[in-house]
Design a protein around this motif. Structure first.
Motif, PDB file in Angstrom:
ATOM      1  N   GLN A 188       0.831  -1.200   0.000  1.00  0.00           N
ATOM      2  CA  GLN A 188       0.000   0.000   0.000  1.00  0.00           C
ATOM      3  C   GLN A 188       0.869   1.255   0.000  1.00  0.00           C
ATOM      4  OE1 GLN A 188      -3.417  -0.122  -0.191  1.00  0.00           O
ATOM      5  NE2 GLN A 188      -2.991  -2.313  -0.453  1.00  0.00           N
ATOM      6  N   SER A 189       0.284   2.353  -0.410  1.00  0.00           N
ATOM      7  CA  SER A 189       0.947   3.651  -0.372  1.00  0.00           C
ATOM      8  C   SER A 189       1.068   4.130   1.074  1.00  0.00           C
ATOM      9  CB  SER A 189       0.120   4.661  -1.167  1.00  0.00           C
ATOM     10  OG  SER A 189       0.538   5.981  -0.893  1.00  0.00           O
ATOM     11  N   ASP A 245       0.153   6.756   2.002  1.00  0.00           N
ATOM     12  CA  ASP A 245      -1.090   7.477   2.277  1.00  0.00           C
ATOM     13  C   ASP A 245      -1.933   6.758   3.317  1.00  0.00           C
ATOM     14  OD1 ASP A 245      -0.551   9.562   0.550  1.00  0.00           O
ATOM     15  OD2 ASP A 245      -1.821   8.805  -1.069  1.00  0.00           O
ATOM     16  N   LEU A 246      -1.708   5.476   3.482  1.00  0.00           N
ATOM     17  CA  LEU A 246      -2.418   4.667   4.465  1.00  0.00           C
ATOM     18  C   LEU A 246      -2.338   5.293   5.859  1.00  0.00           C
ATOM     19  CD1 LEU A 246      -3.844   1.823   4.589  1.00  0.00           C
ATOM     20  CD2 LEU A 246      -1.647   0.938   5.377  1.00  0.00           C
ATOM     21  N   ILE A 267      -0.872   8.600   6.408  1.00  0.00           N
ATOM     22  CA  ILE A 267      -0.682  10.052   6.335  1.00  0.00           C
ATOM     23  C   ILE A 267      -2.057  10.722   6.282  1.00  0.00           C
ATOM     24  CG2 ILE A 267       0.272  11.971   5.003  1.00  0.00           C
ATOM     25  CD1 ILE A 267       2.263   9.905   3.808  1.00  0.00           C
ATOM     26  N   GLU A 299      -4.999  13.063   5.385  1.00  0.00           N
ATOM     27  CA  GLU A 299      -5.305  13.710   4.098  1.00  0.00           C
ATOM     28  C   GLU A 299      -4.724  15.122   3.967  1.00  0.00           C
ATOM     29  OE1 GLU A 299      -6.454  14.265   0.341  1.00  0.00           O
ATOM     30  OE2 GLU A 299      -6.937  12.386   1.349  1.00  0.00           O
ATOM     31  N   ARG A 353      -0.878  15.175   3.056  1.00  0.00           N
ATOM     32  CA  ARG A 353      -0.337  14.358   1.972  1.00  0.00           C
ATOM     33  C   ARG A 353       0.439  15.145   0.926  1.00  0.00           C
ATOM     34  NH1 ARG A 353      -5.363  10.133   1.322  1.00  0.00           N
ATOM     35  NH2 ARG A 353      -5.021   9.151   3.367  1.00  0.00           N
ATOM     36  N   HIS A 411       3.766  16.077   2.334  1.00  0.00           N
ATOM     37  CA  HIS A 411       4.592  14.880   2.498  1.00  0.00           C
ATOM     38  C   HIS A 411       5.187  14.444   1.157  1.00  0.00           C
ATOM     39  CE1 HIS A 411       5.898  10.811   3.321  1.00  0.00           C
ATOM     40  NE2 HIS A 411       5.211  10.457   2.251  1.00  0.00           N
ATOM     41  N   TRP A 412       4.333  14.305   0.141  1.00  0.00           N
ATOM     42  CA  TRP A 412       4.810  13.781  -1.144  1.00  0.00           C
ATOM     43  C   TRP A 412       5.783  14.726  -1.828  1.00  0.00           C
ATOM     44  CZ3 TRP A 412       4.970   8.983  -1.440  1.00  0.00           C
ATOM     45  CH2 TRP A 412       3.985   8.179  -0.872  1.00  0.00           C
ATOM     46  N   TYR A 451       8.975  13.929  -0.035  1.00  0.00           N
ATOM     47  CA  TYR A 451       9.402  12.551  -0.308  1.00  0.00           C
ATOM     48  C   TYR A 451      10.003  12.445  -1.711  1.00  0.00           C
ATOM     49  CZ  TYR A 451       9.315   7.452   0.060  1.00  0.00           C
ATOM     50  OH  TYR A 451       9.675   6.128   0.130  1.00  0.00           O
TER      51      TYR A 451
END
Length: 146
Positions: free
Chosen positions: A51-52, A54-55, A57, A59, A62, A65-66, A69
């Motif tokens: 899974q990402s 995002d599981l 993190i 909403e 996100r 974060h990305w 990352y």
């Protein structure tokens, strides 16, 4: 006395650690998820693997974060390598957590960044206590200024 390192020593450390230990690849896909992570976030390893990130993190966090990352994956550099980070996270049942964690950049033999490992622990109760203390201090300072 020196304990000899056997083939399964590192696996025992990872699986036996009470802290959450996870690994995500360059795309942010979860590739390792220990029992501590299952306990902290509420997802079994079977549910989390593949899974990402995002599981876990929230909403609203996100996009930020990305952005970070993907920048780290592109440059191979982070300012957080030796720092303890504290961020909000999401539990399976929807409640918010405050987690503290450190990261390890994972590189292959050529030095190419392949992903990131994180070692995390729940800091929610301490965060709540600190927040309550700060609020009480602000109230007292306001009362004294009046």
């Amino acid at each position: 006395m020196m304990i000899p390192l056997k083939d399964n020593t590192f696996r025992q450390i990872i699986e036996g650690a009470p802290d959450a230990i996870m690994l995500a690849d360059r795309q942010g896909i979860i590739r390792l998820w220990n029992a501590g992570a299952a306990s902290l976030f509420g997802y079994s390893s079977e549910e989390a693997l593949g899974q990402s990130l995002d599981l876990i993190i929230p909403e609203p966090m996100r996009a930020r974060h990305w952005e970070g990352y993907h920048r780290v994956m592109a440059t191979g550099e982070t300012v957080y390598g030796s720092k303890l980070l504290a961020v909000p996270a999401a539990h399976r049942d929807g409640h918010r957590l405050s987690v503290e964690f450190s990261i390890v950049m994972l590189r292959d033999d050529d030095g190419t960044l392949g992903g990131i490992a994180a070692i995390m622990r729940d800091a929610t109760e301490r965060w709540k206590k600190e927040k309550a203390l700060k609020e009480r201090l602000a109230e007292l300072e306001s009362a004294m200024a009046s």
